[in-house]
Design a protein around this motif. Structure first.
Motif, PDB file in Angstrom:
ATOM      1  N   VAL A  11      -2.980  10.765  -8.050  1.00 42.79           N
ATOM      2  CA  VAL A  11      -3.183   9.699  -7.069  1.00 42.79           C
ATOM      3  C   VAL A  11      -4.607   9.821  -6.543  1.00 42.79           C
ATOM      4  O   VAL A  11      -5.048  10.900  -6.126  1.00 42.79           O
ATOM      5  CB  VAL A  11      -2.183   9.783  -5.906  1.00 42.79           C
ATOM      6  CG1 VAL A  11      -2.522   8.754  -4.825  1.00 42.79           C
ATOM      7  CG2 VAL A  11      -0.762   9.571  -6.405  1.00 42.79           C
ATOM      8  N   VAL A  12      -5.336   8.695  -6.550  1.00 41.55           N
ATOM      9  CA  VAL A  12      -6.721   8.680  -6.090  1.00 41.55           C
ATOM     10  C   VAL A  12      -6.846   7.735  -4.906  1.00 41.55           C
ATOM     11  O   VAL A  12      -6.502   6.554  -5.006  1.00 41.55           O
ATOM     12  CB  VAL A  12      -7.680   8.215  -7.212  1.00 41.55           C
ATOM     13  CG1 VAL A  12      -9.130   8.282  -6.710  1.00 41.55           C
ATOM     14  CG2 VAL A  12      -7.507   9.054  -8.459  1.00 41.55           C
ATOM     15  N   GLY A  13      -7.328   8.266  -3.796  1.00 41.36           N
ATOM     16  CA  GLY A  13      -7.590   7.435  -2.628  1.00 41.36           C
ATOM     17  C   GLY A  13      -8.982   6.830  -2.728  1.00 41.36           C
ATOM     18  O   GLY A  13      -9.982   7.543  -2.676  1.00 41.36           O
TER      19      GLY A  13
ATOM     20  N   SER B 253       0.845  -1.191   0.000  1.00 44.03           N
ATOM     21  CA  SER B 253       0.000   0.000   0.000  1.00 44.03           C
ATOM     22  C   SER B 253       0.879   1.239   0.000  1.00 44.03           C
ATOM     23  O   SER B 253       2.116   1.151   0.099  1.00 44.03           O
ATOM     24  CB  SER B 253      -0.931   0.012   1.215  1.00 44.03           C
ATOM     25  OG  SER B 253      -0.198   0.011   2.425  1.00 44.03           O
ATOM     26  N   VAL B 254       0.249   2.396  -0.122  1.00 46.07           N
ATOM     27  CA  VAL B 254       0.983   3.659  -0.158  1.00 46.07           C
ATOM     28  C   VAL B 254       1.458   4.015   1.244  1.00 46.07           C
ATOM     29  O   VAL B 254       0.673   4.059   2.184  1.00 46.07           O
ATOM     30  CB  VAL B 254       0.087   4.781  -0.720  1.00 46.07           C
ATOM     31  CG1 VAL B 254       0.817   6.117  -0.667  1.00 46.07           C
ATOM     32  CG2 VAL B 254      -0.345   4.457  -2.145  1.00 46.07           C
TER      33      VAL B 254
ATOM     34  N   ARG C 130      -6.184   5.894   4.516  1.00 45.02           N
ATOM     35  CA  ARG C 130      -4.849   6.421   4.810  1.00 45.02           C
ATOM     36  C   ARG C 130      -4.498   7.532   3.828  1.00 45.02           C
ATOM     37  O   ARG C 130      -3.810   8.485   4.183  1.00 45.02           O
ATOM     38  CB  ARG C 130      -3.814   5.292   4.718  1.00 45.02           C
ATOM     39  CG  ARG C 130      -3.977   4.225   5.781  1.00 45.02           C
ATOM     40  CD  ARG C 130      -2.941   3.137   5.630  1.00 45.02           C
ATOM     41  NE  ARG C 130      -1.594   3.637   5.820  1.00 45.02           N
ATOM     42  CZ  ARG C 130      -0.499   2.897   5.632  1.00 45.02           C
ATOM     43  NH1 ARG C 130      -0.612   1.650   5.209  1.00 45.02           N
ATOM     44  NH2 ARG C 130       0.694   3.413   5.831  1.00 45.02           N
ATOM     45  N   THR C 131      -4.969   7.395   2.591  1.00 45.45           N
ATOM     46  CA  THR C 131      -4.709   8.441   1.595  1.00 45.45           C
ATOM     47  C   THR C 131      -5.302   9.765   2.052  1.00 45.45           C
ATOM     48  O   THR C 131      -4.694  10.823   1.882  1.00 45.45           O
ATOM     49  CB  THR C 131      -5.303   8.048   0.235  1.00 45.45           C
ATOM     50  OG1 THR C 131      -4.884   6.732  -0.112  1.00 45.45           O
ATOM     51  CG2 THR C 131      -4.865   9.020  -0.847  1.00 45.45           C
ATOM     52  N   ARG C 132      -6.501   9.719   2.631  1.00 44.25           N
ATOM     53  CA  ARG C 132      -7.137  10.944   3.118  1.00 44.25           C
ATOM     54  C   ARG C 132      -6.293  11.600   4.211  1.00 44.25           C
ATOM     55  O   ARG C 132      -6.107  12.824   4.210  1.00 44.25           O
ATOM     56  CB  ARG C 132      -8.539  10.630   3.645  1.00 44.25           C
ATOM     57  CG  ARG C 132      -9.315  11.859   4.112  1.00 44.25           C
ATOM     58  CD  ARG C 132     -10.717  11.534   4.548  1.00 44.25           C
ATOM     59  NE  ARG C 132     -10.784  10.788   5.791  1.00 44.25           N
ATOM     60  CZ  ARG C 132     -11.283   9.558   5.908  1.00 44.25           C
ATOM     61  NH1 ARG C 132     -11.762   8.934   4.858  1.00 44.25           N
ATOM     62  NH2 ARG C 132     -11.302   8.948   7.081  1.00 44.25           N
TER      63      ARG C 132
ATOM     64  N   VAL D 130     -12.226   9.293  -3.647  1.00 40.37           N
ATOM     65  CA  VAL D 130     -13.484   8.849  -4.233  1.00 40.37           C
ATOM     66  C   VAL D 130     -14.085   7.789  -3.314  1.00 40.37           C
ATOM     67  O   VAL D 130     -13.380   7.089  -2.584  1.00 40.37           O
ATOM     68  CB  VAL D 130     -13.257   8.290  -5.659  1.00 40.37           C
ATOM     69  CG1 VAL D 130     -12.490   6.975  -5.616  1.00 40.37           C
ATOM     70  CG2 VAL D 130     -14.560   8.119  -6.410  1.00 40.37           C
ATOM     71  N   GLY D 131     -15.412   7.671  -3.330  1.00 38.37           N
ATOM     72  CA  GLY D 131     -16.082   6.673  -2.509  1.00 38.37           C
ATOM     73  C   GLY D 131     -16.058   7.017  -1.030  1.00 38.37           C
ATOM     74  O   GLY D 131     -16.027   8.191  -0.650  1.00 38.37           O
ATOM     75  N   ASP D 132     -16.080   5.998  -0.189  1.00 35.98           N
ATOM     76  CA  ASP D 132     -16.117   6.213   1.261  1.00 35.98           C
ATOM     77  C   ASP D 132     -14.938   7.036   1.761  1.00 35.98           C
ATOM     78  O   ASP D 132     -15.037   7.710   2.792  1.00 35.98           O
ATOM     79  CB  ASP D 132     -16.144   4.873   1.993  1.00 35.98           C
ATOM     80  CG  ASP D 132     -17.531   4.245   2.006  1.00 35.98           C
ATOM     81  OD1 ASP D 132     -18.484   4.886   1.538  1.00 35.98           O
ATOM     82  OD2 ASP D 132     -17.660   3.094   2.488  1.00 35.98           O
ATOM     83  N   ALA D 133     -13.814   6.983   1.079  1.00 38.43           N
ATOM     84  CA  ALA D 133     -12.652   7.766   1.502  1.00 38.43           C
ATOM     85  C   ALA D 133     -12.949   9.254   1.477  1.00 38.43           C
ATOM     86  O   ALA D 133     -12.417  10.027   2.280  1.00 38.43           O
ATOM     87  CB  ALA D 133     -11.457   7.467   0.597  1.00 38.43           C
ATOM     88  N   ALA D 134     -13.833   9.677   0.577  1.00 38.48           N
ATOM     89  CA  ALA D 134     -14.140  11.101   0.422  1.00 38.48           C
ATOM     90  C   ALA D 134     -15.434  11.501   1.089  1.00 38.48           C
ATOM     91  O   ALA D 134     -15.542  12.591   1.659  1.00 38.48           O
ATOM     92  CB  ALA D 134     -14.219  11.461  -1.068  1.00 38.48           C
ATOM     93  N   TYR D 135     -16.457  10.625   1.030  1.00 41.08           N
ATOM     94  CA  TYR D 135     -17.794  11.049   1.444  1.00 41.08           C
ATOM     95  C   TYR D 135     -18.629   9.859   1.904  1.00 41.08           C
ATOM     96  O   TYR D 135     -19.755   9.657   1.425  1.00 41.08           O
ATOM     97  CB  TYR D 135     -18.518  11.775   0.299  1.00 41.08           C
ATOM     98  CG  TYR D 135     -18.136  11.291  -1.095  1.00 41.08           C
ATOM     99  CD1 TYR D 135     -18.605  10.077  -1.604  1.00 41.08           C
ATOM    100  CD2 TYR D 135     -17.284  12.040  -1.894  1.00 41.08           C
ATOM    101  CE1 TYR D 135     -18.253   9.642  -2.872  1.00 41.08           C
ATOM    102  CE2 TYR D 135     -16.924  11.612  -3.169  1.00 41.08           C
ATOM    103  CZ  TYR D 135     -17.413  10.415  -3.646  1.00 41.08           C
ATOM    104  OH  TYR D 135     -17.050   9.970  -4.899  1.00 41.08           O
ATOM    105  N   CYS D 136     -18.089   9.062   2.816  1.00 43.42           N
ATOM    106  CA  CYS D 136     -18.831   7.918   3.343  1.00 43.42           C
ATOM    107  C   CYS D 136     -20.173   8.389   3.910  1.00 43.42           C
ATOM    108  O   CYS D 136     -20.211   9.167   4.858  1.00 43.42           O
ATOM    109  CB  CYS D 136     -18.024   7.221   4.436  1.00 43.42           C
ATOM    110  SG  CYS D 136     -18.920   5.883   5.257  1.00 43.42           S
TER     111      CYS D 136
END
Length: 441
Positions: A168-170, A134-135, A177-179, A310-316
């Motif tokens: 890079v897209v989390g 992972s990153v 972790r990206t967030r 994108v997805g839960d990482a951004a707006y769960c």
């Protein structure tokens, strides 16, 4: 096919990550997906698509493949402690109108994840998948001090390797972790918790008996405890345990300490009635147990430089919205669509000016187009999470709740409305990006 214009790293090989990889690969971008699990994480319980999520699936050309894997759920019943049915809400299989609790598009998470992964891998320019790492860190790198057109993101992976990407897209979920890397240390990472609210998920072996149906079954017990079972096969059932309890019981248990999480949940649900004894026995040996600490993700911005989410990482939107999978699919579609509009024509990797200006515009438009939808999806979620357990504290409250659900069923009201599931947003329309996606069929 448009020339490859962007090197994109997607962190997370789940629903959002694979959907985004599919769309970007169709546009001809050079896509890498990194997933910390050693293989595709094709596990998880039942999920569904609603409203614009169904339309995105159709635009991907995957509706028939989805239906071939769909879960056979016929509807949802509400029972009391004796197992007596108090209410019944059939699935809407008419092909039109609002979905009920059981959507016409129900599927096991693993099946949808595999479907999206296979579709992405079937593209003419398929994504590269890297499993088992992972990153570890991200660093924006300007190649020209006087011009950020050629800037990239330098990525260090946990296995020690490094690489550079244009974007890079989390897509690494609620606890991204990206967030945390994107917003920086010491800042709010967008997670808004409701302490004391937990959801446990697992499967149990329970062969069907004569008279059994493919139904979701909901049961509420005093003490702010709830159980939901769902039948996806003739041999197994899915179980979701939910509770609103003293935060001190679980807040200090580390995430992933499955043994202790199971012990605490067993203590909380002891004596809850209905199928509790069988369910807790199955939970003790379940190898797919997962405990969710309830939290909504809301950020002032989904992007920073060449890093976006994108997805839960951004707006769960949380499990209470009933729209998590739909939001992930629609968000991936809009992000890729905006990239396709403003970056696909940018030429090869040496054409920096097109890439930089196009990417800035694409990320800005992604948020501008999708945030109104997500703001409405998340509206009132935290308040609802705090208040909706009020009646479930006592036996009297449960009795009133059971009577209420009986009336809702008798008058054939839509249970999705009672639960507050919003399938779409008034005045918001799903953008059409079909012109930016080549037809590879």
């Amino acid at each position: 096919m448009p020339p490859v214009s962007l090197r994109v790293l997607i962190s997370g090989g789940g629903i959002a990550g694979n959907a985004l990889a599919f769309f970007l690969a169709r546009q001809g971008h050079d896509v890498t997906v990194v997933e910390r699990f050693p293989n595709l994480r094709a596990t998880g319980l039942q999920i569904d698509l609603r409203g614009p999520g169904i339309e995105v699936l159709r635009r991907m050309g995957l509706e028939d493949a989805f239906r071939a894997k769909a879960a056979p759920e016929q509807g949802m019943q509400w029972v009391d402690s004796s197992g007596r049915r108090r209410a019944y809400f059939p699935a809407n299989t008419s092909g039109s109108g609002r979905q009920s609790f059981s959507s016409e598009f129900e599927i096991m998470r693993g099946d949808l994840c595999r479907l999206l992964y296979d579709a992405a891998r079937a593209c003419k320019n398929p994504p590269r998948y890297i499993f088992g790492t992972s990153v570890q860190s991200l660093e924006h790198n300007n190649n020209n001090d006087n011009d950020n057109d050629n800037s990239t993101v330098e990525v260090r992976f946990e296995d020690g390797k490094t690489d550079r990407f244009d974007l890079v897209v989390g897509a690494d979920g609620q606890w991204s972790r990206t967030r945390r890397m994107m917003v920086g240390s010491g800042l709010q990472d967008g997670m808004h918790r409701v302490p004391g609210l937990y959801f446990a998920y697992f499967t149990m072996r329970r062969p069907m008996e004569e008279g059994d149906e493919y139904l979701a079954t909901s049961y509420m017990a005093p003490g702010r405890r709830g159980m939901l079972t769902r039948r996806h096969s003739s041999e197994e059932m899915q179980v979701m345990l939910s509770c609103k309890t003293d935060p001190n019981r679980l807040e200090n248990v580390p995430r992933g300490d499955v043994k202790r999480e199971k012990e605490v949940m067993a203590e909380i649900f002891k004596g809850a009635g209905w199928l509790t004894e069988d369910i807790l026995k199955a939970m003790s040996v379940a190898d797919d147990f997962y405990l969710e600490r309830y939290g909504l993700v809301k950020l002032p911005s989904w992007s920073s430089g060449r890093v976006t989410l994108v997805g839960d990482a951004a707006y769960c939107p949380t499990v209470l919205s009933g729209m998590g999978t739909t939001c992930a699919m629609v968000g991936a579609y809009i992000l890729a669509g905006e990239i396709g509009k403003y970056c696909a024509q940018g030429g090869g990797s040496g054409n920096g000016s097109h890439k930089s200006s196009g990417l800035v515009t694409a990320l800005g438009n992604y948020e501008q187009r999708f945030r109104p939808f997500m703001d409405k999806m998340q509206e009132g979620i935290l308040e609802k999470a705090e208040s909706q357990w009020a009646m479930a504290g006592s036996a009297f409250g449960i009795g009133v709740l059971n009577c209420f659900m009986s009336l809702v069923s008798f008058f054939k009201l839509n249970i999705a409305d009672i639960f507050g599931i919003r399938e779409t947003v008034k005045g918001w329309e799903l953008p059409d990006y079909t012109a930016t996606v080549p037809d590879e069929a």
